[in-house]
Write a protein that holds these residues in place. Structure first.
Motif, short mmCIF file in Angstrom:
data_model
loop_
_atom_site.label_atom_id
_atom_site.label_comp_id
_atom_site.label_asym_id
_atom_site.label_seq_id
_atom_site.Cartn_x
_atom_site.Cartn_y
_atom_site.Cartn_z
N GLY A 1 0.79 -1.22 0.00
CA GLY A 1 0.00 0.00 0.00
C GLY A 1 0.82 1.27 0.00
O GLY A 1 0.29 2.36 -0.21
N LYS A 2 2.11 1.14 0.23
CA LYS A 2 2.97 2.33 0.24
C LYS A 2 3.24 2.82 -1.19
O LYS A 2 3.36 4.01 -1.43
N ASP A 3 3.33 1.89 -2.11
CA ASP A 3 3.54 2.22 -3.52
C ASP A 3 2.24 2.82 -4.08
O ASP A 3 1.16 2.28 -3.82
N PRO A 4 2.34 3.92 -4.83
CA PRO A 4 1.12 4.54 -5.37
C PRO A 4 0.27 3.59 -6.21
O PRO A 4 -0.96 3.67 -6.17
N ALA A 5 0.90 2.68 -6.94
CA ALA A 5 0.14 1.72 -7.74
C ALA A 5 -0.65 0.76 -6.85
O ALA A 5 -1.79 0.41 -7.16
N GLU A 6 -0.06 0.37 -5.72
CA GLU A 6 -0.77 -0.51 -4.78
C GLU A 6 -1.93 0.22 -4.12
O GLU A 6 -3.00 -0.36 -3.92
N LEU A 7 -1.72 1.47 -3.80
CA LEU A 7 -2.79 2.27 -3.21
C LEU A 7 -3.94 2.42 -4.19
O LEU A 7 -5.12 2.26 -3.83
N THR A 8 -3.63 2.69 -5.45
CA THR A 8 -4.65 2.79 -6.48
C THR A 8 -5.40 1.47 -6.63
O THR A 8 -6.63 1.45 -6.73
N GLU A 9 -4.66 0.37 -6.61
CA GLU A 9 -5.28 -0.95 -6.71
C GLU A 9 -6.25 -1.18 -5.55
O GLU A 9 -7.37 -1.67 -5.74
#
Length: 155
Positions: free
Chosen positions: A107-115
């Motif tokens: 969740g720290k990575d912006p792509a993971e947060l978007t996912e």
């Protein structure tokens, strides 16, 4: 043994709830760890043999087994669970929890947060439709555990 699936989006408090339930003496299994999942075409899925074995070896009796996980193929096992508990939280709460948590880097990575936010819109309604209980986790984890235990048979 009563089998309870605890599911929900990243950041809702599934792992925290399992820690609290284990502290209270209940058997818990976090399928994010160990040999319970496999990656197929880039997607994490439950290993059918391992989840089936876990549920098969749960002894009869009054005890509770809490299994945590959120995968697309978890629906294969819904008939094997006595309760499906959906943990949920508002998007802003999830974002803050993912941003500040220290026990899991997801969740720290912006792509993971978007996912995660995309899954909140697309996947959470599907989980809600199958849940036997939904608990909004904006209350302390001890209260979440109380609510879950009251519903699944031990208060």
């Amino acid at each position: 043994m009563t089998r309870v699936l605890v599911t929900g989006m990243s950041g809702v408090g599934k792992s925290a709830l399992l820690r609290e339930l284990a502290r209270r003496g209940h058997r818990t299994v976090d399928t994010d760890y160990g040999d319970y999942y496999e990656t197929v075409d880039g997607e994490r899925l439950w290993r059918i043999d391992r989840i089936a074995a876990l549920l098969d070896t749960a002894p009869d009796g009054p005890e509770l087994l809490f299994v945590q996980g959120t995968t697309r193929n978890q629906t294969l096992f819904y008939p094997r669970f006595d309760h499906i508990v959906l943990l949920s939280a508002p998007a802003d709460v999830l974002v803050e929890r993912l941003r500040t948590r220290t026990d899991n880097p997801y969740g720290k990575d912006p792509a993971e947060l978007t996912e995660t936010l995309d899954n909140l819109a697309a996947v959470e309604p599907l989980l809600r439709a199958s849940a036997t209980l939904e608990v909004v986790t904006t209350v302390p984890v001890e209260r979440v555990a109380d609510i879950v235990l009251e519903r699944v048979g031990t208060g």
